[in-house]
Design a protein around this motif. Sequence first.
Motif, PDB file in Angstrom:
ATOM      1  N   ALA A 293      49.349  38.243  35.400  1.00 55.38           N
ATOM      2  CA  ALA A 293      50.120  39.118  34.512  1.00 55.38           C
ATOM      3  C   ALA A 293      49.824  38.799  33.051  1.00 55.38           C
ATOM      4  N   THR A 294      49.638  37.519  32.739  1.00 52.43           N
ATOM      5  CA  THR A 294      49.289  37.111  31.373  1.00 52.43           C
ATOM      6  C   THR A 294      47.911  37.643  31.001  1.00 52.43           C
ATOM      7  N   ILE A 295      46.955  37.479  31.883  1.00 48.13           N
ATOM      8  CA  ILE A 295      45.604  37.982  31.617  1.00 48.13           C
ATOM      9  C   ILE A 295      45.630  39.495  31.443  1.00 48.13           C
ATOM     10  N   ARG A 296      46.388  40.153  32.289  1.00 46.68           N
ATOM     11  CA  ARG A 296      46.459  41.618  32.259  1.00 46.68           C
ATOM     12  C   ARG A 296      47.137  42.138  30.993  1.00 46.68           C
ATOM     13  N   SER A 297      47.905  41.294  30.322  1.00 42.47           N
ATOM     14  CA  SER A 297      48.597  41.726  29.106  1.00 42.47           C
ATOM     15  C   SER A 297      47.626  41.996  27.954  1.00 42.47           C
ATOM     16  N   ALA A 298      46.423  41.441  28.039  1.00 44.08           N
ATOM     17  CA  ALA A 298      45.400  41.708  27.017  1.00 44.08           C
ATOM     18  C   ALA A 298      44.630  42.967  27.427  1.00 44.08           C
ATOM     19  N   GLU A 299      45.179  44.120  27.088  1.00 43.70           N
ATOM     20  CA  GLU A 299      44.634  45.386  27.576  1.00 43.70           C
ATOM     21  C   GLU A 299      43.199  45.641  27.112  1.00 43.70           C
ATOM     22  N   ASP A 300      42.832  45.065  25.972  1.00 43.35           N
ATOM     23  CA  ASP A 300      41.464  45.268  25.467  1.00 43.35           C
ATOM     24  C   ASP A 300      40.423  44.539  26.315  1.00 43.35           C
ATOM     25  N   GLN A 301      40.871  43.664  27.232  1.00 45.16           N
ATOM     26  CA  GLN A 301      39.942  42.914  28.073  1.00 45.16           C
ATOM     27  C   GLN A 301      39.828  43.511  29.479  1.00 45.16           C
ATOM     28  N   LYS A 302      40.361  44.676  29.666  1.00 46.42           N
ATOM     29  CA  LYS A 302      40.305  45.343  30.973  1.00 46.42           C
ATOM     30  C   LYS A 302      38.860  45.486  31.437  1.00 46.42           C
ATOM     31  N   GLY A 303      38.613  45.104  32.685  1.00 49.24           N
ATOM     32  CA  GLY A 303      37.273  45.198  33.252  1.00 49.24           C
ATOM     33  C   GLY A 303      36.379  44.020  32.930  1.00 49.24           C
ATOM     34  N   LYS A 304      36.867  43.075  32.122  1.00 54.74           N
ATOM     35  CA  LYS A 304      36.045  41.932  31.722  1.00 54.74           C
ATOM     36  C   LYS A 304      36.393  40.652  32.490  1.00 54.74           C
ATOM     37  N   TRP A 305      37.420  40.732  33.343  1.00 50.08           N
ATOM     38  CA  TRP A 305      37.841  39.562  34.108  1.00 50.08           C
ATOM     39  C   TRP A 305      37.541  39.742  35.599  1.00 50.08           C
ATOM     40  N   ALA A 306      37.187  38.642  36.234  1.00 52.16           N
ATOM     41  CA  ALA A 306      37.043  38.596  37.688  1.00 52.16           C
ATOM     42  C   ALA A 306      37.741  37.325  38.175  1.00 52.16           C
ATOM     43  N   TYR A 307      37.791  37.154  39.484  1.00 52.83           N
ATOM     44  CA  TYR A 307      38.440  35.964  40.045  1.00 52.83           C
ATOM     45  C   TYR A 307      37.747  35.567  41.329  1.00 52.83           C
ATOM     46  N   THR A 308      37.934  34.326  41.708  1.00 48.82           N
ATOM     47  CA  THR A 308      37.396  33.809  42.956  1.00 48.82           C
ATOM     48  C   THR A 308      38.225  32.599  43.372  1.00 48.82           C
ATOM     49  N   ASN A 309      37.815  31.934  44.469  1.00 50.43           N
ATOM     50  CA  ASN A 309      38.513  30.732  44.909  1.00 50.43           C
ATOM     51  C   ASN A 309      38.408  29.616  43.878  1.00 50.43           C
ATOM     52  N   LEU A 310      39.319  28.673  43.988  1.00 51.35           N
ATOM     53  CA  LEU A 310      39.224  27.467  43.176  1.00 51.35           C
ATOM     54  C   LEU A 310      37.948  26.695  43.500  1.00 51.35           C
ATOM     55  N   PRO A 311      37.419  25.943  42.532  1.00 53.98           N
ATOM     56  CA  PRO A 311      36.354  24.985  42.871  1.00 53.98           C
ATOM     57  C   PRO A 311      36.874  23.971  43.885  1.00 53.98           C
ATOM     58  N   ARG A 312      35.946  23.380  44.622  1.00 52.35           N
ATOM     59  CA  ARG A 312      36.324  22.482  45.722  1.00 52.35           C
ATOM     60  C   ARG A 312      35.899  21.044  45.415  1.00 52.35           C
ATOM     61  N   LEU A 313      36.759  20.101  45.797  1.00 51.39           N
ATOM     62  CA  LEU A 313      36.418  18.683  45.679  1.00 51.39           C
ATOM     63  C   LEU A 313      35.253  18.356  46.613  1.00 51.39           C
ATOM     64  N   GLU A 314      34.414  17.417  46.205  1.00 51.49           N
ATOM     65  CA  GLU A 314      33.223  17.080  46.994  1.00 51.49           C
ATOM     66  C   GLU A 314      33.359  15.761  47.753  1.00 51.49           C
ATOM     67  N   LYS A 315      34.095  14.810  47.191  1.00 55.34           N
ATOM     68  CA  LYS A 315      34.146  13.472  47.771  1.00 55.34           C
ATOM     69  C   LYS A 315      35.417  13.235  48.583  1.00 55.34           C
TER      70      LYS A 315
END
Length: 430
Positions: free
Chosen positions: A274-296
């Motif tokens: 919701a915070t990211i979406r509040s910046a209407e001028d950035q519409k279409g410039k954001w994507a998302y994916t899973n969190l990075p994963r620990l290796e050890k």
Amino acid sequence: MKKIVLSMLLLFLIAGCKNNNTETSANKEGNQLTVWAWDKNFNIPIMEKAGEYYNKENKTKIEVNVVEMSNDDTKQKMVSGFTSGVNEGLPDIVLMDDYDIQNYLSNYEGKFAPLSDAIDFSQFAEYKVDNGTYKKEVYAVPFDSGSAGLYYRTDYLKEAGYTEKDMENLTWSQFLTIGKDVKEKTGKWFLAFIPNRGTHYIQLAMQSAGLWYFDDKQEIFLKNNPAVREMVQILKEINDNQLAKPVDYFAPEGIGAVTNGDVAAVNSAIWFSATIRSAEDQKGKWAYTNLPRLEKTENATPYSNLGGSSWLVLNDSPNKELAIQFLNEIFAGNEEFYQDILLTNGAVGTYKPSQEGDAYLSKDSFFNDKLIYKDFSEWMNEIPPVDYGKNTQAAIDALRSVLQDYFDGKLTLDEMLEEAENNYNAQTGK
């Protein structure tokens, strides 16, 4: 004589009015629920809407009186009431941060109503139910999810030479490599938080592997905690390479760093969308994916939780049965309600049946028509459950007190974590 009769009649009528008013007041009191909650843009309107849904479904109407109360004030006033034995002025239902629940259930036994026999908790995300369970009894009705992911600016990543495909299934070391490239090639900060206060990153890492600040005996578990050891080294590298704009992540300046376009990535929960979406001028410039994963760290996953809250009923509430019935009907049984608050308030609930509705299949034009609610909800069901214990805040404070010395090379990793454990034990009287 007439004057006497009229006077007696007048007194009778007045008395009758008083009795009627008293009865009305009593009825109102019996059908009124007082709720303490914070955030007038999220939790409060959602609870008010829950009252509307209840009244739409029931002939006997109730009034849900939601009192705005900060999380800190809520805890302070509850403790004052519990320790003094004075229940007057306390609510019927209280919203509680998930990290605090075990603390209150264990330290104030008998103050919250048991709910296992009244509510079907198999319908909620397991990690939330586990957190609200004390001595095999469930006391908290799960509310919103803190299902977490990695948000990133596709334009900044493209400028640094990365595609959306490159951002999938990252490890934390790969994430750092990308961050260094982004800063060098775009001049943008990669992240926005103060590294020596970045315990939310440590918490994301721990829960992703089913670990927390404490072991099975509720003893502090830092020095030999593989997720803590791995993540504090990641934080040191973020600090050493100045990848994060040093602003308080949860404060207005931290939010502003994201909405003003200063940073390229954010690791956070679904509620941050919701915070990211509040910046209407950035519409279409954001994507998302899973969190990075620990290796050890063994059993590490790309799924974790950040924040979230639940509803508890006070055991001494005169309206306890109504409060339980209300929560059961709406928060544990009304799928339409959950669809509504998803679209209107951006609230992803942890009630699993609600995740199959049309609202979860709605495309989000801000995120290039991705099914963001569906995706984060599916990830929610994969989050490893952990026991947040009684003293999470004390553990956070102890770790924060020594992180900078580790970053500055004044303490080794082992020395820093041992000192953090000693500080925790001193705080808690262990």
